[in-house]
Write an enzyme that holds these catalytic residues in place. Structure first.
Site, PDB file in Angstrom:
ATOM      1  N   GLU A 114       0.851  -1.187   0.000  1.00 23.92           N
ATOM      2  CA  GLU A 114       0.000   0.000   0.000  1.00 23.92           C
ATOM      3  C   GLU A 114       0.888   1.240   0.000  1.00 23.92           C
ATOM      4  O   GLU A 114       2.108   1.136   0.122  1.00 23.92           O
ATOM      5  CB  GLU A 114      -0.939  -0.025   1.216  1.00 23.92           C
ATOM      6  CG  GLU A 114      -0.256  -0.339   2.509  1.00 23.92           C
ATOM      7  CD  GLU A 114      -1.218  -0.866   3.598  1.00 23.92           C
ATOM      8  OE1 GLU A 114      -0.989  -0.526   4.758  1.00 23.92           O
ATOM      9  OE2 GLU A 114      -2.166  -1.605   3.274  1.00 23.92           O
ATOM     10  N   LYS A 116       2.817   4.476   1.251  1.00 26.15           N
ATOM     11  CA  LYS A 116       3.343   4.962   2.522  1.00 26.15           C
ATOM     12  C   LYS A 116       2.955   6.431   2.624  1.00 26.15           C
ATOM     13  O   LYS A 116       3.536   7.293   1.971  1.00 26.15           O
ATOM     14  CB  LYS A 116       4.858   4.804   2.593  1.00 26.15           C
ATOM     15  CG  LYS A 116       5.407   5.269   3.924  1.00 26.15           C
ATOM     16  CD  LYS A 116       6.854   4.908   4.095  1.00 26.15           C
ATOM     17  CE  LYS A 116       7.333   5.232   5.496  1.00 26.15           C
ATOM     18  NZ  LYS A 116       7.262   6.653   5.834  1.00 26.15           N
ATOM     19  N   ASP A 118       2.675  10.079   3.847  1.00 27.72           N
ATOM     20  CA  ASP A 118       3.662  10.936   4.488  1.00 27.72           C
ATOM     21  C   ASP A 118       2.947  11.967   5.360  1.00 27.72           C
ATOM     22  O   ASP A 118       2.666  13.073   4.938  1.00 27.72           O
ATOM     23  CB  ASP A 118       4.509  11.621   3.409  1.00 27.72           C
ATOM     24  CG  ASP A 118       5.808  12.143   3.984  1.00 27.72           C
ATOM     25  OD1 ASP A 118       6.115  11.824   5.144  1.00 27.72           O
ATOM     26  OD2 ASP A 118       6.506  12.877   3.273  1.00 27.72           O
ATOM     27  N   TYR A 223      -6.070   8.281   6.918  1.00 29.44           N
ATOM     28  CA  TYR A 223      -6.084   7.024   6.177  1.00 29.44           C
ATOM     29  C   TYR A 223      -5.644   5.907   7.107  1.00 29.44           C
ATOM     30  O   TYR A 223      -4.566   5.979   7.708  1.00 29.44           O
ATOM     31  CB  TYR A 223      -5.152   7.098   4.960  1.00 29.44           C
ATOM     32  CG  TYR A 223      -5.670   8.063   3.923  1.00 29.44           C
ATOM     33  CD1 TYR A 223      -6.578   7.637   2.952  1.00 29.44           C
ATOM     34  CD2 TYR A 223      -5.287   9.394   3.938  1.00 29.44           C
ATOM     35  CE1 TYR A 223      -7.075   8.522   2.011  1.00 29.44           C
ATOM     36  CE2 TYR A 223      -5.787  10.296   2.995  1.00 29.44           C
ATOM     37  CZ  TYR A 223      -6.682   9.847   2.042  1.00 29.44           C
ATOM     38  OH  TYR A 223      -7.175  10.723   1.119  1.00 29.44           O
ATOM     39  N   LYS A 313      11.239   2.999   0.259  1.00 29.43           N
ATOM     40  CA  LYS A 313      11.164   4.430  -0.038  1.00 29.43           C
ATOM     41  C   LYS A 313      11.374   4.712  -1.524  1.00 29.43           C
ATOM     42  O   LYS A 313      12.008   3.943  -2.235  1.00 29.43           O
ATOM     43  CB  LYS A 313      12.245   5.171   0.755  1.00 29.43           C
ATOM     44  CG  LYS A 313      12.088   5.081   2.256  1.00 29.43           C
ATOM     45  CD  LYS A 313      11.191   6.186   2.744  1.00 29.43           C
ATOM     46  CE  LYS A 313      11.003   6.159   4.237  1.00 29.43           C
ATOM     47  NZ  LYS A 313      11.851   7.032   5.000  1.00 29.43           N
ATOM     48  N   CYS A 407      28.265  44.286  -4.456  1.00 22.47           N
ATOM     49  CA  CYS A 407      26.999  43.944  -3.798  1.00 22.47           C
ATOM     50  C   CYS A 407      25.835  44.368  -4.691  1.00 22.47           C
ATOM     51  O   CYS A 407      25.783  45.517  -5.139  1.00 22.47           O
ATOM     52  CB  CYS A 407      26.895  44.639  -2.448  1.00 22.47           C
ATOM     53  SG  CYS A 407      25.273  44.427  -1.685  1.00 22.47           S
ATOM     54  N   CYS A 410      23.889  47.424  -2.490  1.00 20.98           N
ATOM     55  CA  CYS A 410      24.493  48.713  -2.147  1.00 20.98           C
ATOM     56  C   CYS A 410      25.703  49.055  -3.012  1.00 20.98           C
ATOM     57  O   CYS A 410      26.241  50.149  -2.920  1.00 20.98           O
ATOM     58  CB  CYS A 410      24.866  48.767  -0.672  1.00 20.98           C
ATOM     59  SG  CYS A 410      26.276  47.740  -0.253  1.00 20.98           S
ATOM     60  N   CYS A 425      29.302  41.111   1.500  1.00 22.32           N
ATOM     61  CA  CYS A 425      29.279  42.563   1.417  1.00 22.32           C
ATOM     62  C   CYS A 425      29.738  43.100   2.778  1.00 22.32           C
ATOM     63  O   CYS A 425      29.135  42.790   3.795  1.00 22.32           O
ATOM     64  CB  CYS A 425      27.855  43.048   1.110  1.00 22.32           C
ATOM     65  SG  CYS A 425      27.652  44.818   1.312  1.00 22.32           S
ATOM     66  N   CYS A 430      24.483  48.206   4.742  1.00 21.20           N
ATOM     67  CA  CYS A 430      23.851  47.722   3.507  1.00 21.20           C
ATOM     68  C   CYS A 430      22.381  47.389   3.781  1.00 21.20           C
ATOM     69  O   CYS A 430      22.068  46.619   4.684  1.00 21.20           O
ATOM     70  CB  CYS A 430      24.584  46.475   3.009  1.00 21.20           C
ATOM     71  SG  CYS A 430      23.748  45.675   1.633  1.00 21.20           S
TER      72      CYS A 430
HETATM   73  P1  AMP Z   1       9.187   6.298   9.127  1.00 26.44           P
HETATM   74  O1  AMP Z   1       8.692   7.177  10.240  1.00 26.44           O
HETATM   75  O2  AMP Z   1       9.573   7.037   7.898  1.00 26.44           O
HETATM   76  O3  AMP Z   1      10.205   5.295   9.586  1.00 26.44           O
HETATM   77  O4  AMP Z   1       7.958   5.426   8.661  1.00 26.44           O
HETATM   78  C1  AMP Z   1       7.186   4.732   9.570  1.00 26.44           C
HETATM   79  C2  AMP Z   1       5.816   5.325   9.600  1.00 26.44           C
HETATM   80  O5  AMP Z   1       5.181   5.278   8.345  1.00 26.44           O
HETATM   81  C3  AMP Z   1       4.857   4.599  10.459  1.00 26.44           C
HETATM   82  O6  AMP Z   1       5.041   4.874  11.803  1.00 26.44           O
HETATM   83  C4  AMP Z   1       3.538   5.114   9.962  1.00 26.44           C
HETATM   84  O7  AMP Z   1       3.210   6.297  10.652  1.00 26.44           O
HETATM   85  C5  AMP Z   1       3.810   5.520   8.536  1.00 26.44           C
HETATM   86  N1  AMP Z   1       3.000   4.852   7.520  1.00 26.44           N
HETATM   87  C6  AMP Z   1       2.554   5.482   6.414  1.00 26.44           C
HETATM   88  N2  AMP Z   1       1.837   4.677   5.634  1.00 26.44           N
HETATM   89  C7  AMP Z   1       1.806   3.472   6.237  1.00 26.44           C
HETATM   90  C8  AMP Z   1       1.221   2.213   5.907  1.00 26.44           C
HETATM   91  N3  AMP Z   1       0.536   2.040   4.775  1.00 26.44           N
HETATM   92  N4  AMP Z   1       1.385   1.188   6.760  1.00 26.44           N
HETATM   93  C9  AMP Z   1       2.104   1.365   7.901  1.00 26.44           C
HETATM   94  N5  AMP Z   1       2.687   2.514   8.259  1.00 26.44           N
HETATM   95  C10 AMP Z   1       2.545   3.575   7.452  1.00 26.44           C
HETATM   96 ZN    ZN Z   2      25.663  45.551   0.276  1.00 20.60          ZN
END
Ligand code: AMP
Ligand code: ZN
Length: 671
Positions: A114, A116, A118, A223, A313, A407, A410, A425, A430
């Site tokens: 799935e 990841k 952010d 999510y 990643k 610069c 100035c 500078c 300035c």
């Molecule tokens: P990191 O903090 O970069 O080491 O990544 C770990 C974190 O990714 C976990 O603690 C979750 O908060 C997050 N995460 C995001 N998407 C998912 C997912 N699909 N399954 C599990 N963890 C996830």
């Molecule tokens: Zn300057």
């Protein structure tokens, strides 16, 4: 209307709103118009206002926020919240696959993959189908209770749909969609507020608001990616569990897969690495999990991560852009920084049109020419940078970008210190340097004056309102003239003046940092404040006195001594005092008694970098009395990694707890 009638209608309205909220935010398939929805909400609010004792925590009305808190409570997670191990390339992913196969003694494994997300991890507790707690991850063992904030998230069920077990715990990520992030930053820019670096920071900042009404305005999404059915492990596939959550009201990753073929997982990674801009939220990789929950249990956990999952990643986002011009930034020490400016591109969820070139050695290394096609990279919150040039695309006859001699602001001849890459500078008057110093002065770690952003400061400077630091505190005498400026309404001006008043009184270390003395960062400012205690003593200190401080070398000591001895430095301090700035003395913790004076403090578990002995000394430095065991006298329990039975005992006794790393962090921050 009788109370019973009201109750009946309220319940009807709530079911109606919960259902249509789900259709709209989770299924993305509304059945009614926005107006119908708003009308029902309006009616619900009206009834709840008339009968306040009928308000319940799962009412859709709770999504608009609740009264602000003084601080967040700590909460011990019922199950530890883990992080994820990382794979940075295909080799590391294959190694993970091999490890799992070997540990289970089995070639064929069913995988789930799935996105990841952010954002930031959140734990949600539902009792009898109703959301009762939302907690941040914190250190994995203890998090902060942010229930009120979590309730404002539109796509998150306050009440689960259908039949559910007594208690379930749901894990997931709170994120901000890219579009909402951009709109938020646009709005903040207009208001002169600092901008969020990326959607993740914006989501975190929005969720950790003591005033949940602020969170409610931020358009966050949740999510789900994990669940525990307390006392009931009936669904044994992760994939099916996610379907279960979806059916009961949660948004989940809409593009997940389940497969026995690890090659398919690789294709999934490849696909999303190049299509990440097509989804509304930010992803920084994919998460691959062993699908069978019994296998997950057999594989178990390392100290911080599950052995049955991995975050694979993506490479840092990179894109091409055509150089329009090289701007020259002037810092508060006069350093000239070349910045590449190009037509906007989208990079890892942010609109980017500038990237730093660091210095002119770097420009030379890149062999940068006018109109070049740049390779721009951005990973996480790092400022975008130019990592290369596509030489084949260079126009014939393009001129090289050369180091400036004067610069740009100035006109003074630029200088370069021996063995240094930066040119600067040397003119202390300035305008570019003065403005940079002013920006530093009001910045978050210095005087922290909200609403006085770069643009406004620039205007005040150009209009002659603010030429030096002290002028900021004299703005209140200029209210009428400020009001006569374009786009400066009464509300804005008064808010700004109030913000400035609030900062008139300032801790010594912040004051020192704000002065913008060369080489004096926050840490140095803190140790000077702690050592000398008052501004007067600092002003009298000599080069040798500064040099004696821990962490202060010759360059820093000289810079400090020179500043306080110089007419310019003395004039600045005199002016700030005349303008009414009130510098607080710094407390010397050891002699006057600290925050824990006379309190018994017990410790359980370990800290990453400090031994038990060192922690005890920190407690003593605050005036506290360290304890090995929880007793009736204990007034605080500090909880580290791998906490033992003391934690359960303290909880039963209702003793306040605090994560050990928070304690250490706070001590570092204060002293
Ligand atoms: P990191 O903090 O970069 O080491 O990544 C770990 C974190 O990714 C976990 O603690 C979750 O908060 C997050 N995460 C995001 N998407 C998912 C997912 N699909 N399954 C599990 N963890 C996830
Ligand atoms: Zn300057």
């Amino acid at each position: 209307m009788t109370k019973d009638e009201a109750r009946e209608e309220i319940e009807r309205l709530r079911d109606f709103l919960h259902y249509h909220n789900y259709r709209y935010y989770v299924l993305d398939n509304p059945e009614i118009s926005d107006e119908e929805y708003d009308e029902a909400m309006r009616r619900l609010l009206e009834l709840e206002k008339k009968f306040p004792d009928l308000v319940t925590p799962d009412s859709p009305s709770q999504r608009i926020g609740a009264p602000p808190l003084a601080s967040f409570e700590n909460f011990v997670h019922p199950y530890k919240m883990y992080s994820l191990g990382n794979a940075l390339n295909r080799g590391e992913f294959s190694a993970f696959v091999q490890r799992v196969r070997q540990a289970l003694g089995q070639e064929e494994i069913v995988w789930t993959a799935e996105h990841k997300f952010d954002g930031l991890a959140i734990e949600l507790i539902y009792e009898k189908g109703i959301l009762t707690k939302g907690v941040t991850r914190g250190n994995g063992e203890i998090g902060e209770v942010v229930t009120q904030n979590v309730r404002t998230i539109r796509n998150l069920p306050l009440k689960l749909l259908g039949e559910v077990p007594e208690e379930i715990v749901v894990y997931g990520e709170v994120v901000m969609h890219r579009e909402d992030f951009l709109a938020l930053n646009r709005q903040r820019q207009e208001e002169g507020l600092s901008l969020f670096a990326n959607p993740r920071n914006a989501a975190a900042g929005s969720l950790r608001q003591l005033d949940s009404c602020v969170t409610a305005q931020r358009r966050l999404y949740f999510y789900a990616y994990g669940v525990r059915f307390v006392d009931d492990e009936r669904i044994l596939s992760h994939y099916d569990r996610m379907s279960y959550l979806y059916e009961h009201g949660f948004a989940i990753c809409p593009h997940r897969i389940r497969t026995k073929d690890s090659g398919e997982v690789e294709a999934y990674h490849r696909y999303w690495e190049s299509h990440r801009e097509e989804i509304p939220y930010e992803i920084d990789g994919i998460v691959v999990k062993v699908d069978d929950v019994r296998f997950q249990q057999r594989l178990g956990y390392d100290a911080k991560t599950p052995k049955w999952a991995i975050a694979w990643k993506f490479k840092p986002a990179q894109a091409k852009a055509v150089l329009r011009k090289v701007e020259l930034g002037v810092g508060k020490q006069g350093t000239i920084t070349p910045v590449a400016v190009f037509d906007p591109i989208f990079l890892a969820g942010a609109r980017v049109q500038r990237a730093t070139l660091h210095n002119f050695d770097e420009v030379k290394r890149l062999d940068l020419h006018e109109g070049d096609t740049l390779l721009v990279e951005r990973s996480g919150e790092v400022i975008p940078k130019v990592v290369g040039v596509v030489k084949e695309k260079r126009q014939p006859g393009a001129k090289p970008i050369v180091e400036p001699t004067h610069c740009p602001v100035c006109g003074t001849s630029l200088q370069r210190m021996k063995d240094q890459v930066d040119v600067f500078c040397p003119n202390p008057e300035c305008p570019a340097i003065v403005k940079a110093r002013l920006r530093h002065f009001v910045s978050r770690s210095a005087f922290d004056i909200e609403g006085l952003g770069e643009e406004l400061l620039e205007r005040f400077y150009e209009e002659g309102f603010v030429k030096g630091f002290g002028d900021i505190f004299r703005l209140k005498n200029q209210r009428e003239r400020l009001l006569s400026l374009e786009r400066m309404g009464e509300k804005l001006v008064d808010k700004l003046l109030a913000n400035i008043e609030q900062r008139r009184k300032i801790p010594l270390d912040r004051f020192l940092y704000a002065l913008g003395i060369d080489y004096v960062g926050q840490e140095t400012a803190k140790s000077i404040a702690r050592e000398f205690g008052t501004l007067e003593r600092i002003q009298q200190a000599t080069y040798e006195d500064f040099l004696r401080l821990y962490g202060v070398g010759e360059v820093v000591a000289r810079s400090l001594a020179e500043f306080f001895a110089s007419p310019r430095g003395q004039a600045i301090i005199r002016d700030l005092k005349e303008a009414g700035v009130d510098v607080e003395e710094a407390k010397k913790v050891s002699s006057e008694g600290g925050a824990l004076m006379g309190q018994y403090v017990c410790v359980t578990g370990k800290h990453e970098s400090y031994s038990r002995e060192e922690i005890f000394r920190m407690i003593e430095a605050e005036g506290g009395i360290p304890q090995e065991n929880v007793t009736k006298q204990t007034s605080l329990l500090l909880v580290g990694e791998a906490a033992g039975s003391k934690l359960a005992k303290a909880q039963k006794m209702g003793i306040p707890i605090m994560p050990l790393d928070e304690f250490v962090r706070k001590r570092k921050a204060e002293g």
